[in-house]
Design a protein around this motif. Structure first.
Motif, PDB file in Angstrom:
ATOM      1  N   PHE A 154      -9.063  -6.614  12.101  1.00 34.84           N
ATOM      2  CA  PHE A 154     -10.052  -7.578  11.613  1.00 34.84           C
ATOM      3  C   PHE A 154     -11.335  -7.523  12.441  1.00 34.84           C
ATOM      4  N   SER A 167     -12.309  -4.472  14.369  1.00 33.75           N
ATOM      5  CA  SER A 167     -12.858  -3.128  14.171  1.00 33.75           C
ATOM      6  C   SER A 167     -11.708  -2.142  14.078  1.00 33.75           C
ATOM      7  N   TRP A 176      -2.224  -9.316   2.787  1.00 35.76           N
ATOM      8  CA  TRP A 176      -3.383 -10.200   2.918  1.00 35.76           C
ATOM      9  C   TRP A 176      -3.985 -10.521   1.554  1.00 35.76           C
ATOM     10  N   VAL A 230      -9.753 -11.857   0.410  1.00 35.10           N
ATOM     11  CA  VAL A 230     -10.794 -12.098   1.421  1.00 35.10           C
ATOM     12  C   VAL A 230     -10.491 -11.307   2.685  1.00 35.10           C
ATOM     13  N   ASP A 231      -9.259 -11.405   3.170  1.00 37.15           N
ATOM     14  CA  ASP A 231      -8.897 -10.691   4.402  1.00 37.15           C
ATOM     15  C   ASP A 231      -8.789  -9.185   4.165  1.00 37.15           C
ATOM     16  N   LYS A 254     -12.146  -7.697   4.406  1.00 33.59           N
ATOM     17  CA  LYS A 254     -12.615  -7.537   5.790  1.00 33.59           C
ATOM     18  C   LYS A 254     -12.098  -6.229   6.384  1.00 33.59           C
ATOM     19  N   ILE A 255     -10.828  -5.946   6.151  1.00 32.35           N
ATOM     20  CA  ILE A 255     -10.242  -4.708   6.682  1.00 32.35           C
ATOM     21  C   ILE A 255     -10.936  -3.495   6.071  1.00 32.35           C
ATOM     22  N   CYS A 303     -13.910  -3.278   4.733  1.00 31.34           N
ATOM     23  CA  CYS A 303     -15.303  -3.166   5.186  1.00 31.34           C
ATOM     24  C   CYS A 303     -15.375  -2.565   6.583  1.00 31.34           C
ATOM     25  N   ASN A 304     -14.426  -2.928   7.450  1.00 30.33           N
ATOM     26  CA  ASN A 304     -14.390  -2.328   8.790  1.00 30.33           C
ATOM     27  C   ASN A 304     -14.107  -0.837   8.706  1.00 30.33           C
ATOM     28  N   ALA A 333     -16.152  -3.336  -1.167  1.00 30.59           N
ATOM     29  CA  ALA A 333     -16.296  -2.740   0.166  1.00 30.59           C
ATOM     30  C   ALA A 333     -17.160  -1.487   0.147  1.00 30.59           C
TER      31      ALA A 333
END
Length: 334
Positions: free
Chosen positions: A226, A228, A245, A248-249, A252-253, A255-256, A312
């Motif tokens: 979450f 990097s 997940w 939303v979560d 995040k993964i 996008c990283n 993403a």
């Protein structure tokens, strides 16, 4: 399709059969019977059980073909039952024990409450699964064994059916003990690997990769996906990660990963792509576990993956079916 009566009564019987199977796994009955038949009293003494209760479980296990009577109140192990020995390749013992672990058993039994409330009853009692595992080393080891056993046929399918770039660096995000990374590196001798996972996991990953002779080609780092993921990879593998997940979560993964990957890189999601029809599918069974154990955890369809990846900055390029109900979703930068 079986008629409704067969389906419903069969499901009721499945609970009892699984409880007997779990007892066999927990008590190590297959290991005790590995070298020949034992009478119930001797078997009970070896595994620390109450003989009259054990006799009733053995009767059920014999009915499903895992043991067989051997005369004089004795039982022998069948070929089918040998799959529960802890010392055989592809043993299912750890998988059965994990599904019957206190928290997992509670989660499935409390699924009605989860559905009423919209939040996992497991999370309310035990916290997030990975916090629960970190706090309970024995359960964590059992979970690792379960995931490794479950991954074997899927990982072999991945190595056979997907063409990796010859000289790529693959980042295995939340790679666990490293068995998937090891399989890919063995099949692609010019590739290198990086494995990312939590601090309490990475020592076991280092041990696995060293034992496989891959310490020189694979780096192991601890971290939180979450925050990097390691930068500079050509292939980013997310195996049994995103389904834990909510969107939303999971975004995040992704996008990283998108930020960290090399230009022209790719993302591989190793999970299940749910079919759009109403036919039975392993992924629908797994989705009940996701619902029970995680707040927001879910299996996804092709369209759901495509929408999530698009947010993403990634495009779904293909899905490769790997067997055993698993799918490999490939995505590349848009």
């Amino acid at each position: 399709m079986p008629d409704s009566d067969d389906l419903l009564w069969g499901a009721l019987g499945d609970i009892s059969r699984f409880a007997a199977l779990l007892t066999m796994a927990e008590l190590g009955l297959a290991d005790h019977l590995a070298h020949g038949p034992l009478d119930t009293g001797e078997l009970a003494m070896r595994c620390g059980a109450h003989a009259p209760s054990l006799r009733r479980v053995l009767r059920e296990l014999a009915a499903v073909g895992l043991v067989r009577p051997a005369g004089n109140d004795a039982y022998d192990l069948t070929d089918k039952g040998a799959a529960l020995r802890s010392d055989v390749p592809d043993s299912v013992r750890s998988s059965i024990r994990m599904l019957g672990e206190e928290g997992f058993w509670y989660a499935m039994g409390m699924l009605p409450a989860t559905v009423r409330d919209g939040g996992s009853a497991f999370v309310k009692r035990y916290g997030h699964l990975y916090d629960h595992l970190a706090a309970n080393p024995a359960t964590s080891r059992m979970f690792d064994d379960y995931m490794t056993a479950r991954a074997v046929p899927i990982t072999e399918g991945l190595a056979r059916r997907y063409s990796f770039p010859e000289t790529a660096t693959m980042v295995d995000v939340a790679g666990g003990r490293g068995h998937i990374l090891a399989t890919v590196l063995h099949a692609n001798p010019r590739m290198r690997g990086v494995l990312l996972d939590l601090e309490h996991v990475v020592d076991r990953a280092r041990q696995t990769l060293a034992a496989e002779g891959l310490a020189g080609r694979a780096e192991v780092v601890s971290g939180d996906f979450f925050a990097s993921v390691p930068a500079g990879g050509d292939v980013y593998l997310l195996a049994s990660v995103l389904h834990n997940w909510d969107d939303v979560d999971a975004l995040k993964i992704l996008c990283n990963v998108r930020q960290a990957m090399n230009p022209g890189g790719r993302v591989l999601i190793l999970e299940v792509a749910l079919p759009d029809d109403e036919e039975p599918h392993l992924g629908k069974d797994l989705d009940m576990r996701m619902l029970a154990i995680f707040n927001g955890g879910t299996e996804r369809s092709r369209d759901e993956y495509a929408a999530l990846l698009g947010q993403a900055g990634l495009s779904l390029t293909k899905i490769v079916e790997l067997g055993s109900g698993a799918s490999l979703v490939e995505a590349r930068p848009r």
